[in-house]
Design an enzyme around this catalytic site. Structure first.
Site, mmCIF file in Angstrom:
data_model
loop_
_atom_site.group_PDB
_atom_site.id
_atom_site.type_symbol
_atom_site.label_atom_id
_atom_site.label_comp_id
_atom_site.label_asym_id
_atom_site.label_seq_id
_atom_site.Cartn_x
_atom_site.Cartn_y
_atom_site.Cartn_z
ATOM 1 N N GLU A 111 0.835 -1.205 0.000
ATOM 2 C CA GLU A 111 0.000 0.000 0.000
ATOM 3 C C GLU A 111 0.869 1.254 0.000
ATOM 4 O O GLU A 111 1.831 1.357 0.766
ATOM 5 C CB GLU A 111 -0.895 -0.003 1.240
ATOM 6 C CG GLU A 111 -1.820 1.194 1.272
ATOM 7 C CD GLU A 111 -2.689 1.198 2.510
ATOM 8 O OE1 GLU A 111 -3.547 0.318 2.635
ATOM 9 O OE2 GLU A 111 -2.483 2.083 3.352
ATOM 10 N N ARG B 242 -15.148 4.040 3.822
ATOM 11 C CA ARG B 242 -15.832 5.285 4.168
ATOM 12 C C ARG B 242 -14.831 6.423 4.216
ATOM 13 O O ARG B 242 -15.047 7.489 3.664
ATOM 14 C CB ARG B 242 -16.501 5.124 5.542
ATOM 15 C CG ARG B 242 -17.254 6.371 5.975
ATOM 16 C CD ARG B 242 -17.586 6.323 7.454
ATOM 17 N NE ARG B 242 -16.396 6.464 8.282
ATOM 18 C CZ ARG B 242 -16.394 6.378 9.612
ATOM 19 N NH1 ARG B 242 -17.517 6.111 10.238
ATOM 20 N NH2 ARG B 242 -15.275 6.524 10.298
ATOM 21 N N GLY B 243 -13.691 6.171 4.902
ATOM 22 C CA GLY B 243 -12.687 7.215 5.076
ATOM 23 C C GLY B 243 -12.913 7.982 6.359
ATOM 24 O O GLY B 243 -13.986 7.911 6.969
ATOM 25 N N ALA C 41 -19.482 2.648 4.327
ATOM 26 C CA ALA C 41 -18.896 2.002 3.152
ATOM 27 C C ALA C 41 -19.911 1.098 2.459
ATOM 28 O O ALA C 41 -19.926 1.001 1.227
ATOM 29 C CB ALA C 41 -17.665 1.199 3.567
ATOM 30 N N TYR D 6 -11.829 -5.360 10.031
ATOM 31 C CA TYR D 6 -11.070 -5.031 11.250
ATOM 32 C C TYR D 6 -11.014 -6.226 12.199
ATOM 33 O O TYR D 6 -11.995 -6.499 12.910
ATOM 34 C CB TYR D 6 -11.705 -3.810 11.943
ATOM 35 C CG TYR D 6 -11.750 -2.638 10.992
ATOM 36 C CD1 TYR D 6 -10.702 -1.732 10.937
ATOM 37 C CD2 TYR D 6 -12.800 -2.490 10.085
ATOM 38 C CE1 TYR D 6 -10.704 -0.690 10.017
ATOM 39 C CE2 TYR D 6 -12.822 -1.464 9.162
ATOM 40 C CZ TYR D 6 -11.770 -0.570 9.134
ATOM 41 O OH TYR D 6 -11.769 0.444 8.208
ATOM 42 N N HIS E 182 -13.852 -2.424 14.410
ATOM 43 C CA HIS E 182 -13.558 -1.027 14.078
ATOM 44 C C HIS E 182 -13.657 -0.175 15.337
ATOM 45 O O HIS E 182 -14.490 -0.426 16.205
ATOM 46 C CB HIS E 182 -14.552 -0.533 13.005
ATOM 47 C CG HIS E 182 -14.299 0.869 12.561
ATOM 48 N ND1 HIS E 182 -15.034 1.932 13.026
ATOM 49 C CD2 HIS E 182 -13.361 1.392 11.721
ATOM 50 C CE1 HIS E 182 -14.574 3.052 12.461
ATOM 51 N NE2 HIS E 182 -13.563 2.741 11.665
ATOM 52 N N LYS F 36 -21.421 -5.168 3.518
ATOM 53 C CA LYS F 36 -20.553 -4.685 2.428
ATOM 54 C C LYS F 36 -20.411 -5.788 1.373
ATOM 55 O O LYS F 36 -20.422 -5.519 0.177
ATOM 56 C CB LYS F 36 -19.161 -4.291 2.956
ATOM 57 C CG LYS F 36 -19.159 -3.142 3.953
ATOM 58 C CD LYS F 36 -17.741 -2.622 4.205
ATOM 59 C CE LYS F 36 -17.379 -2.528 5.655
ATOM 60 N NZ LYS F 36 -16.110 -1.842 5.932
HETATM 61 C C1 LIG Z 1 -7.419 -1.845 4.003
HETATM 62 C C2 LIG Z 1 -7.798 -0.458 4.456
HETATM 63 C C3 LIG Z 1 -7.658 0.602 3.566
HETATM 64 C C4 LIG Z 1 -8.008 1.902 3.952
HETATM 65 N N1 LIG Z 1 -7.843 2.932 3.066
HETATM 66 C C5 LIG Z 1 -8.204 4.190 3.398
HETATM 67 C C6 LIG Z 1 -8.086 5.265 2.472
HETATM 68 O O1 LIG Z 1 -7.620 5.105 1.353
HETATM 69 N N2 LIG Z 1 -8.488 6.495 2.879
HETATM 70 C C7 LIG Z 1 -9.036 6.724 4.119
HETATM 71 O O2 LIG Z 1 -9.424 7.864 4.417
HETATM 72 N N3 LIG Z 1 -9.144 5.729 5.012
HETATM 73 C C8 LIG Z 1 -8.744 4.462 4.692
HETATM 74 N N4 LIG Z 1 -8.885 3.443 5.598
HETATM 75 C C9 LIG Z 1 -9.394 3.748 6.936
HETATM 76 C C10 LIG Z 1 -10.929 3.720 6.959
HETATM 77 O O3 LIG Z 1 -11.440 4.728 6.143
HETATM 78 C C11 LIG Z 1 -11.364 3.949 8.412
HETATM 79 O O4 LIG Z 1 -11.070 2.842 9.193
HETATM 80 C C12 LIG Z 1 -12.818 4.371 8.572
HETATM 81 O O5 LIG Z 1 -12.983 4.820 9.921
HETATM 82 C C13 LIG Z 1 -13.830 3.281 8.350
HETATM 83 O O6 LIG Z 1 -13.909 2.911 7.051
HETATM 84 P P1 LIG Z 1 -14.828 1.661 6.625
HETATM 85 O O7 LIG Z 1 -14.819 1.601 5.165
HETATM 86 O O8 LIG Z 1 -14.438 0.453 7.356
HETATM 87 O O9 LIG Z 1 -16.237 2.197 7.151
HETATM 88 P P2 LIG Z 1 -17.635 1.517 7.467
HETATM 89 O O10 LIG Z 1 -17.720 0.146 6.907
HETATM 90 O O11 LIG Z 1 -18.671 2.492 7.041
HETATM 91 O O12 LIG Z 1 -17.598 1.401 9.036
HETATM 92 C C14 LIG Z 1 -17.390 2.525 9.872
HETATM 93 C C15 LIG Z 1 -18.092 2.310 11.215
HETATM 94 O O13 LIG Z 1 -19.505 2.336 11.048
HETATM 95 C C16 LIG Z 1 -20.092 1.097 11.408
HETATM 96 N N5 LIG Z 1 -21.065 0.801 10.343
HETATM 97 C C17 LIG Z 1 -20.803 0.312 9.112
HETATM 98 N N6 LIG Z 1 -21.925 0.217 8.381
HETATM 99 C C18 LIG Z 1 -22.919 0.682 9.179
HETATM 100 C C19 LIG Z 1 -24.321 0.849 8.993
HETATM 101 N N7 LIG Z 1 -24.907 0.537 7.815
HETATM 102 N N8 LIG Z 1 -25.052 1.374 10.026
HETATM 103 C C20 LIG Z 1 -24.462 1.713 11.198
HETATM 104 N N9 LIG Z 1 -23.122 1.555 11.428
HETATM 105 C C21 LIG Z 1 -22.380 1.050 10.422
HETATM 106 C C22 LIG Z 1 -18.958 0.077 11.474
HETATM 107 O O14 LIG Z 1 -19.201 -0.932 12.444
HETATM 108 C C23 LIG Z 1 -17.784 0.955 11.861
HETATM 109 O O15 LIG Z 1 -17.723 1.132 13.237
HETATM 110 C C24 LIG Z 1 -8.527 2.136 5.255
HETATM 111 C C25 LIG Z 1 -8.662 1.064 6.144
HETATM 112 C C26 LIG Z 1 -8.303 -0.222 5.766
HETATM 113 C C27 LIG Z 1 -8.428 -1.346 6.746
#
Ligand SMILES: Cc1cc2nc3c(=O)[nH]c(=O)nc-3n(C[C@H](O)[C@H](O)[C@H](O)COP(=O)(O)OP(=O)(O)OC[C@H]3O[C@@H](n4cnc5c(N)ncnc54)[C@H](O)[C@@H]3O)c2cc1C
Length: 293
Positions: free
Chosen positions: A18, A108-109, A128, A148, A152, A168
């Protein structure tokens, strides 16, 4: 090539790295060397991060283009869609599609401290899973999502977090890239829990070698990765302030993690490089020399 093809049965575990877009011209020069060193290992793919709210939009695009067209590497473009409206999301992804990108990992970011005044678009997606649901019917990318092993950091429970991870996948994510961890038990348990609730896509472990104590502490707080007693004791046994000894310890620690992960049959190893190459190069070379990778 869609990266999920790399994880079909009988293939060797993948190696991937990465990278994030440089923040300065000096950073860009350093990154060039990093890319060349990592490219020398012939990785299966490299990935490029994307700042939430579009904060690194141009830099991410440039790096994606460089890696794909100039360095001829397979690229997974990350897409952190929080804060963007549907039109911006489509503009970024149309652009990636035109560049010939086949793989997008959707997250999500997180909004950073520097973005204090950032105002999300009124139609910004909150999770996300919503982003994946929006993207899936509109694009033919191979989509990945983040997972995670320790849950998370914001999630109310590990079980709830896993339910959302399943969403997802149901919405179109074809594989899961894991956050890093310093105890493989977290990862093995995570995969077991995924399988138990019917998540059956490949789950690739993320490996973060230790680069500095400051970075270790900062990232662990942000990403929710426990700094285990093994890590703390290992660091405490090193000569104080010896940066090289710390990096060497980080390499040995990550190597032992990788060996066990490979023994348990993981689909690949994904290295969080922080745009540094030395540790990842040494780890991969030694695993290959020992013919475990
Ligand atoms: C492999 C990897 C790559 C990454 N790349 C980047 C990047 O390029 N840029 C960046 O800014 N960050 C990046 N991150 C960090 C990531 O954006 C953060 O961890 C962020 O806080 C959560 O992203 P997520 O996609 O897991 O979010 P989500 O899946 O949306 O989860 C976020 C939180 O919301 C909860 N949740 C999820 N869906 C729902 C729902 N429908 N209703 C209620 N709660 C819900 C989850 O339990 C979690 O606590 C990366 C992380 C990893 C592991």
């Amino acid at each position: 090539m869609k990266v999920t093809k790399l994880w079909s049965t009988g293939r060797k575990p993948t190696v991937s790295f990465e990278l994030f877009p440089p923040r300065s011209p000096k950073g860009a020069d350093k990154l060039e060397n990093t890319i060349d060193a990592l490219a020398g290992l012939k990785p299966d793919f490299v990935s490029v991060t994307f700042g939430a709210g579009g904060s690194t939009r141009e830099g991410s695009r440039q790096l994606v283009e460089k890696l794909q067209n100039e360095k001829k590497l397979e690229v997974v473009a990350y897409f952190a869609g929080y804060g963007l409206g549907p039109e911006d999301i489509s503009a970024v992804l149309d652009d990636y599609q035109e560049l010939g990108i086949e793989n997008v990992l959707v997250v999500r970011g997180d909004i950073t401290r520097e973005q204090e005044d950032f105002k999300p678009h009124r139609q910004s997606f909150g999770h996300a899973s919503d982003l994946v649901a929006f993207i899936r019917p509109r694009y033919d990318f191979c989509l990945g999502a983040a997972g995670y092993p320790e849950g998370h950091i914001e999630s109310e429970s590990k079980d709830k977090d896993l339910e959302y991870l399943k969403l997802k996948v149901e919405n179109g994510a074809e594989y899961i890239m894991s956050n890093y961890f310093y105890d493989n038990k977290y990862f093995f348990d995570f995969v077991e829990r995924c399988r138990a609730i019917g998540i059956d896509v490949p789950v690739v472990p993320g490996v973060m070698p230790i680069y500095s104590v400051k970075m270790l502490e900062m990232l662990a707080g942000m990403c929710g990765a426990t700094i285990t007693d093994d890590v703390r004791q290992g660091i405490a046994s090193l000569p104080e302030g010896d940066k090289e000894a710390l990096v060497d310890f980080g390499v040995e620690f990550a190597l032992s993690q990788c060996r066990e992960l490979l023994k348990e049959g993981v689909p690949g190893l994904h290295f969080y490089t922080m745009d540094l190459s030395k540790s990842a190069v040494e780890i991969v070379n030694r695993l290959r020399r020992d013919e475990v990778l």
